[in-house]
Scaffold this active site. Structure first.
Site, PDB file in Angstrom:
ATOM      1  N   HIS A  38       0.864  -1.189   0.000  1.00 56.28           N
ATOM      2  CA  HIS A  38       0.000   0.000   0.000  1.00 56.28           C
ATOM      3  C   HIS A  38       0.898   1.237   0.000  1.00 56.28           C
ATOM      4  O   HIS A  38       1.978   1.234   0.599  1.00 56.28           O
ATOM      5  CB  HIS A  38      -0.899  -0.014   1.241  1.00 56.28           C
ATOM      6  N   GLU A  85      -4.025   2.076  -7.318  1.00 55.96           N
ATOM      7  CA  GLU A  85      -4.407   3.191  -6.458  1.00 55.96           C
ATOM      8  C   GLU A  85      -3.468   4.370  -6.723  1.00 55.96           C
ATOM      9  O   GLU A  85      -2.350   4.406  -6.178  1.00 55.96           O
ATOM     10  CB  GLU A  85      -4.276   2.799  -4.977  1.00 55.96           C
TER      11      GLU A  85
END
Ligand code: 13P
Length: 261
Positions: free
Chosen positions: A94, A166
């Site tokens: 992430h 993302e």
């Protein structure tokens, strides 16, 4: 068409009690799900207590992070081996881990491999920063992060993982990526997976979109060709908003299924 995969990444929010209450409410609000697989990524502390509760409600759990060694003297860490059987998914790479905790490609590919080794489906997050976008480096970043993240696993294993696109500039900012940009990025991801691991892997791998997704824009992103689901931060903290996303997904794809799309 497979089920859409919708993951709530709560990050460092919600206590164990709040998480448990959330699951209870979500079950009531979401109802029976035919077209959506719902995954919750709570704080590490809540994984074990929620494990029984979510099995009962047919949701799945994801770890937000884990260490790549299976065991040993690594104070403060939790391994994929310890999470085995507790979570189905594990988020890896992430942008907050890459940028705040300085995780490098080497760590990320070891984690992807550790997840696979322990029967956990890695959700590999990739995406460019605002600066990289301004410098027109989005494709290079996507390629580098795919090459870096997937180097330790086989083509068959790649076909079974999840990749989440993302864009860092859209995470938690309310800045929306345009559907065109998302479509282009997702196409490029599959193309790179095809170059590296072959056509079967590129067709099988599930690709999610994440970044300022909310109940108003969720369906737009879900309808983009090649997008298999969503990874949601901020709006997933509100159980009503998250349930709304799930319900919209169900309605959209049950209509498509009826039309034979
Ligand atoms: P937001 O939905 O808050 O932009 O966060 C996205 C994200 O980082 C999910 O992992």
């Amino acid at each position: 068409m497979g089920k859409k995969l919708i993951i709530a990444n709560w990050k460092m929010n919600l206590t164990v009690n709040e998480a448990s209450l959330y699951v209870h409410k979500l079950d009531k609000l979401a109802g029976k799900l035919k077209h959506t697989e719902v995954v919750l990524a709570p704080t590490m502390l809540a994984l074990q207590p929620l494990n029984m509760q979510v099995q009962h409600h047919h949701f799945n759990l994801a770890a937000q992070n884990f260490y790549w060694r299976d065991r040993g003297a690594y104070t403060g860490e939790v391994s994929a081996a310890q999470l085995r059987g507790v979570v189905r998914y594990g988020i890896v790479g992430h942008s907050e881990r890459r940028h705040i905790f300085a995780e490098r490609s080497k760590d990320i590919r070891s984690k992807v491999q550790a997840a696979v080794r322990n029967n956990i489906v890695p959700v590999l997050c990739i995406g460019e920063t605002a600066q990289e976008r301004a410098d027109k480096e989005t494709s290079d970043v996507i390629r580098d992060q795919l090459v870096g993240g997937l180097a330790n696993i086989t083509s068959v294993e790649v076909g079974q993982i999840v990749i989440a696109y993302e864009p860092v500039w859209s995470i938690g900012t309310g800045k929306f990526a345009s559907p065109r940009d998302v479509e282009r990025a997702v196409k490029y991801i599959r193309l790179q997976v095809e170059h590296l691991f072959g056509k079967v892997a590129s067709e099988k791998v599930r690709v999610l979109y994440g970044g300022s997704v909310n109940p108003d824009n969720a369906v737009t992103y879900l309808r983009i060709p090649g997008v298999d689901g969503l990874l949601i931060g901020e709006s997933s903290l509100d159980v009503y908003a998250f349930a709304n996303v799930i319900k919209k997904c169900e309605t959209t794809f049950s209509t498509s299924a009826k039309k034979g799309k």
